[in-house]
Structures are given as C-alpha cells and as structure tokens.
Design an enzyme around this catalytic site. Structure first.
Site, mmCIF file in Angstrom:
data_model
loop_
_atom_site.group_PDB
_atom_site.id
_atom_site.type_symbol
_atom_site.label_atom_id
_atom_site.label_comp_id
_atom_site.label_asym_id
_atom_site.label_seq_id
_atom_site.Cartn_x
_atom_site.Cartn_y
_atom_site.Cartn_z
ATOM 1 N N SER A 89 29.631 78.989 39.183
ATOM 2 C CA SER A 89 30.790 79.875 39.149
ATOM 3 C C SER A 89 31.698 79.300 38.060
ATOM 4 O O SER A 89 31.731 78.083 37.862
ATOM 5 C CB SER A 89 31.507 79.929 40.501
ATOM 6 N N GLU A 132 35.504 79.183 36.275
ATOM 7 C CA GLU A 132 36.923 79.469 36.528
ATOM 8 C C GLU A 132 37.683 79.604 35.210
ATOM 9 O O GLU A 132 37.558 78.762 34.327
ATOM 10 C CB GLU A 132 37.496 78.313 37.367
ATOM 11 N N THR A 141 42.327 82.050 38.127
ATOM 12 C CA THR A 141 43.341 81.257 38.821
ATOM 13 C C THR A 141 44.662 82.021 38.931
ATOM 14 O O THR A 141 44.889 83.040 38.267
ATOM 15 C CB THR A 141 43.627 79.922 38.110
ATOM 16 N N GLY A 156 48.584 76.289 46.864
ATOM 17 C CA GLY A 156 49.246 76.334 45.563
ATOM 18 C C GLY A 156 50.086 75.096 45.330
ATOM 19 O O GLY A 156 50.375 74.339 46.270
ATOM 20 N N ASP A 157 50.418 74.897 44.083
ATOM 21 C CA ASP A 157 51.280 73.779 43.697
ATOM 22 C C ASP A 157 52.645 74.327 43.337
ATOM 23 O O ASP A 157 52.781 75.479 42.932
ATOM 24 C CB ASP A 157 50.683 73.050 42.486
ATOM 25 N N LYS A 204 40.242 75.059 57.881
ATOM 26 C CA LYS A 204 40.168 76.202 56.950
ATOM 27 C C LYS A 204 38.823 76.934 57.117
ATOM 28 O O LYS A 204 38.767 78.163 57.072
ATOM 29 C CB LYS A 204 40.355 75.722 55.502
ATOM 30 N N GLN A 223 44.316 65.335 27.798
ATOM 31 C CA GLN A 223 44.728 66.415 28.706
ATOM 32 C C GLN A 223 44.205 66.149 30.126
ATOM 33 O O GLN A 223 44.925 66.333 31.106
ATOM 34 C CB GLN A 223 44.166 67.747 28.178
ATOM 35 N N PHE A 267 46.189 65.905 33.692
ATOM 36 C CA PHE A 267 45.802 66.723 34.860
ATOM 37 C C PHE A 267 45.539 65.822 36.056
ATOM 38 O O PHE A 267 45.936 66.099 37.175
ATOM 39 C CB PHE A 267 44.483 67.453 34.589
ATOM 40 N N HIS A 306 30.884 74.561 40.487
ATOM 41 C CA HIS A 306 32.029 75.372 40.026
ATOM 42 C C HIS A 306 32.587 74.720 38.767
ATOM 43 O O HIS A 306 32.949 73.551 38.772
ATOM 44 C CB HIS A 306 33.098 75.400 41.132
HETATM 45 P P1 FAD Z 1 46.123 72.935 51.875
HETATM 46 O O1 FAD Z 1 44.726 73.032 52.366
HETATM 47 O O2 FAD Z 1 47.154 73.732 52.593
HETATM 48 O O3 FAD Z 1 46.526 71.384 51.910
HETATM 49 C C1 FAD Z 1 47.676 70.924 51.199
HETATM 50 C C2 FAD Z 1 48.069 69.550 51.734
HETATM 51 O O4 FAD Z 1 48.714 69.689 53.000
HETATM 52 C C3 FAD Z 1 46.896 68.608 51.980
HETATM 53 O O5 FAD Z 1 47.318 67.315 51.672
HETATM 54 C C4 FAD Z 1 46.646 68.738 53.481
HETATM 55 O O6 FAD Z 1 45.982 67.604 54.013
HETATM 56 C C5 FAD Z 1 48.070 68.877 53.984
HETATM 57 N N1 FAD Z 1 48.235 69.602 55.240
HETATM 58 C C6 FAD Z 1 47.546 70.660 55.703
HETATM 59 N N2 FAD Z 1 48.046 71.074 56.882
HETATM 60 C C7 FAD Z 1 49.088 70.240 57.170
HETATM 61 C C8 FAD Z 1 50.014 70.150 58.262
HETATM 62 N N3 FAD Z 1 49.985 71.009 59.292
HETATM 63 N N4 FAD Z 1 50.950 69.163 58.206
HETATM 64 C C9 FAD Z 1 51.018 68.298 57.178
HETATM 65 N N5 FAD Z 1 50.159 68.348 56.117
HETATM 66 C C10 FAD Z 1 49.213 69.306 56.123
HETATM 67 N N6 FAD Z 1 46.582 75.854 42.467
HETATM 68 C C11 FAD Z 1 47.244 76.949 42.015
HETATM 69 O O7 FAD Z 1 48.486 76.964 41.998
HETATM 70 N N7 FAD Z 1 46.553 78.049 41.570
HETATM 71 C C12 FAD Z 1 45.191 78.108 41.587
HETATM 72 O O8 FAD Z 1 44.596 79.112 41.184
HETATM 73 C C13 FAD Z 1 44.471 76.966 42.053
HETATM 74 N N8 FAD Z 1 43.122 76.976 42.108
HETATM 75 C C14 FAD Z 1 42.461 75.895 42.645
HETATM 76 C C15 FAD Z 1 41.066 75.950 42.778
HETATM 77 C C16 FAD Z 1 40.368 74.871 43.306
HETATM 78 C C17 FAD Z 1 38.869 74.961 43.441
HETATM 79 C C18 FAD Z 1 41.068 73.699 43.702
HETATM 80 C C19 FAD Z 1 40.321 72.512 44.245
HETATM 81 C C20 FAD Z 1 42.450 73.647 43.590
HETATM 82 C C21 FAD Z 1 43.173 74.734 43.078
HETATM 83 N N9 FAD Z 1 44.556 74.740 42.976
HETATM 84 C C22 FAD Z 1 45.223 75.840 42.497
HETATM 85 C C23 FAD Z 1 45.339 73.555 43.361
HETATM 86 C C24 FAD Z 1 45.841 73.633 44.823
HETATM 87 O O9 FAD Z 1 46.711 74.714 44.979
HETATM 88 C C25 FAD Z 1 46.563 72.324 45.091
HETATM 89 O O10 FAD Z 1 45.657 71.264 45.136
HETATM 90 C C26 FAD Z 1 47.495 72.324 46.289
HETATM 91 O O11 FAD Z 1 48.319 71.153 46.189
HETATM 92 C C27 FAD Z 1 46.790 72.271 47.635
HETATM 93 O O12 FAD Z 1 46.169 73.452 47.906
HETATM 94 P P2 FAD Z 1 45.186 73.608 49.182
HETATM 95 O O13 FAD Z 1 44.789 75.003 49.248
HETATM 96 O O14 FAD Z 1 44.150 72.554 49.163
HETATM 97 O O15 FAD Z 1 46.263 73.277 50.341
#
Ligand code: FAD
Length: 306
Positions: free
Chosen positions: A27, A29, A60, A120-121, A179, A226, A230, A280
């Site tokens: 896949s 991205e 993304t 998201g970040d 999840k 870069q 990252f 990916h």
């Molecule tokens: P989550 O699964 O919600 O986890 C975030 C953090 O919170 C983790 O440390 C987890 O352990 C912790 N956590 C979960 N539940 C709880 C709770 N109840 N209490 C306390 N802590 C908790 N970012 C973007 O902005 N746009 C994108 O398109 C994008 N694409 C991505 C694609 C991939 C394949 C990957 C690996 C990352 C991508 N990211 C993207 C980055 C991602 O958004 C960040 O890494 C973000 O910080 C965490 O997202 P997550 O979905 O893993 O969050």
C-alpha cells in the site's frame, strides 16, 4: 533528476505488468500537496504508483484537521482517475463527532470505504493533543464510531517502538488491542529501521491475542536529514549503524541514493523472508525509491521461486 519516468519504462520493457501479482503487496501513502508544482509532480508519480498495482493508495490527513478540504478531494480524485482502491486517513483532530460523521457519509457516497482511523497529531508548534469540542479523544473512540456506522474497512496505527506518549509498552499494546476489538481489521506500523524490533512486535501482538493483519511501515530515506527530524517528532529511533552509514554523505548525492536503496532493500527483503505479505510504503509523494522497492519485491519473488 527525475528518474521516475525511466523506471516506469523499464517496468514496461520487462513486461512486468502482464505478470501475476507478487506475493508481497504494497500500500502506498501520499499526502495532499500544498503547491501547484507539488500537485503536478504528485499526479505524475501517482501514474507510476498505479502501474505498480498497489493494494491501495492511502491519502493522509494533515495535522490538526479531519481532511474535509484536503484529504477528501484528493482521495476522490485519485479514485475517479485511476479506479484503484483508495484509503482515506481520518483523524480525531479539529472535528466534532457530527463533522466526522458527515465526512464519513461523503466518503461512502463517493465509494471510498477504506479508512485509516487515527487520533492525529497537534498542528506544528502546538504542544500536546487537545480533543476538539464534542470530538473524539483517542483513535479507539473513532474506530468505535465508524464501526457503529458500518460498511467501512478500518485500519489503525501501531508502534513497534511504542508511541511516544504511551504510559508504557504494555499500555500501548493494549491500546492497539482495543482498537482491533473495536472493529479495525489492520494495524499499519509506524516506520522502524530496526527490523528485529518489528519482528519482536509481531510476536508481542500474537502473545497479547491481537488478531489482525499487521503491516510494517517502510520509510524510504530520500533525505536523511528530513528523516532525522521526522523521527524526533514521531518517536522512531535512528540506529547508530544507520547514522554512521549516512555520516558525511551529501544530501541529494548519488552516494546518498545508493545507501538509501541498500538500506530499504535489505529491510524489505528480510521482511518478505520473514513471511510478511503486505508492506505500507511512506512514499512522501516521491517515486524513485518506492519504484525501486517494487523492483526489489519482484526480484525477490523470482529468486524465491528459483
Ligand atoms: P491512539 O491510538 O489514540 O494513541 C495515542 C496515544 O494515546 C498512545 O500513546 C496511546 O498509548 C495513548 N492512549 C490511548 N488511550 C489512552 C487513554 N485512555 N489514556 C491515556 N493514554 C491513552 N497523523 C496525522 O495527523 N495524519 C495522518 O494522516 C496520519 N497517518 C498516519 C498513518 C500511520 C500508518 C501511522 C502509524 C501514523 C499516522 N499519523 C497520522 C500519526 C498519528 O496520528 C500519531 O502517531 C498520533 O500521535 C497517534 O495516533 P494514533 O491513532 O496511534 O492514536
């Protein structure tokens, strides 16, 4: 120098497009471009990606938004133009539950039912993720909401080196399990240059009873500087051996390209040998190294068949 076109010609000359699919599927991205020039380059590269027959192309969602005006139009345009499977990234950031639901309905109406669901970040310069008003705080909440709507195939993120905000590795793994239990079918990994860690993470997933497809993320190093930036931001480590390989090597030089190609080819071949059947690719809208990886996988298939 743009080598993408000549790589595509080589692919065509090899008659590769007529061959059956290789056992390791990619896949790929991409991200919504910010300028007209970047958009032109992306569309040229997308043609090359599509020729490589990816499993899906994913688009993304920029930090700080849900992508209604960026991810959505690009994802729909790619699907309309190429008729390939497209996955849209959707984050909890900057969108209320109602806005996210409305966007999901628009994706569905456009025939895009693959979603990469993420927390998201925060936008650049903003410390810490703040959930939007009446929004979702974590990816698991978003996955649950999408599952309740029904009709989508959901992928989520996972972290072989542990997400930087996670209280502990076990907590992070449990978060992944939640999840998947909430309805996601695929865990796409953050890139990780230490392949042993990816393999240990796969073992840990099995031990934790996480049953889903696990897809390692591959980051081709178009620019080592870069990637260093990252990696600081996303918690991926730069192993000492990798830093030494690029030590004193000029960005954009042929040597830089050779080292990057060697590093990625060793990782991809090892993962294929370890039984991974899907990877990916973080293409960063560039074509050279992604197309090189496509070649490597094809060559691996030939050599394992011999
Ligand atoms: P989550 O699964 O919600 O986890 C975030 C953090 O919170 C983790 O440390 C987890 O352990 C912790 N956590 C979960 N539940 C709880 C709770 N109840 N209490 C306390 N802590 C908790 N970012 C973007 O902005 N746009 C994108 O398109 C994008 N694409 C991505 C694609 C991939 C394949 C990957 C690996 C990352 C991508 N990211 C993207 C980055 C991602 O958004 C960040 O890494 C973000 O910080 C965490 O997202 P997550 O979905 O893993 O969050």
């Amino acid at each position: 120098m743009n080598t993408g076109g000549s790589a595509a010609r080589r692919v065509r000359a090899a008659g590769w497009l007529d061959e059956p699919l290789p056992p390791v599927r990619l896949s790929i991205e991409v991200f919504p471009p910010k300028t007209k020039e970047a958009a032109e380059r992306l569309w040229q590269n997308l043609e090359l990606f599509v020729e490589a027959r990816p499993r899906f192309l994913s688009v993304t969602c920029g930090a700080g938004g849900i992508g209604a005006t960026t991810t959505y139009p690009l994802a729909v345009a790619i699907q309309e133009r190429f008729r390939v499977p497209v996955a849209a990234h959707l984050t909890c950031a900057a969108g209320s539950r109602a806005e996210i639901r409305a966007l999901l309905e628009r994706y569905r109406a456009a025939g895009i039912t693959r979603i990469v669901a993420l927390r998201g970040d925060p936008p650049k310069g903003v410390a810490g993720f703040v959930p939007p008003a009446d929004g979702y705080a974590y990816a698991v909440d978003l996955v649950r909401a999408i599952s309740e709507l029904g009709g989508f195939e959901v992928s989520v993120a996972c972290y072989p080196e542990v997400h930087p905000e996670a209280p502990s590795p076990d907590f992070d793994l449990d978060n992944l399990k939640r999840k998947i239990d909430a309805g996601a079918v695929r865990a796409i990994a953050q890139y990780c240059f230490d392949t042993d860690r990816i393999l240990r993470f796969r073992d840990a997933m099995v031990r934790a009873g996480i049953r889903c497809e696990f897809v390692p993320g591959i980051m081709p190093i178009h620019s080592f500087q870069q990637i260093k930036r990252f990696s600081q931001a996303c918690g991926a480590s730069i192993p000492a051996w990798l830093a030494e390989l690029f030590e004193g090597v000029a960005e954009g030089s042929a040597l830089h390209g050779m080292i990057a190609a060697t590093v990625v080819s060793e990782q991809v071949r090892r993962l294929a040998a370890e039984g991974f059947r899907a990877l990916h690719l973080y293409a960063l809208n560039r074509a050279e190294l992604p197309l090189f990886i496509v070649q490597i996988l094809r060559a691996s298939r030939v050599s394992t068949a011999d």
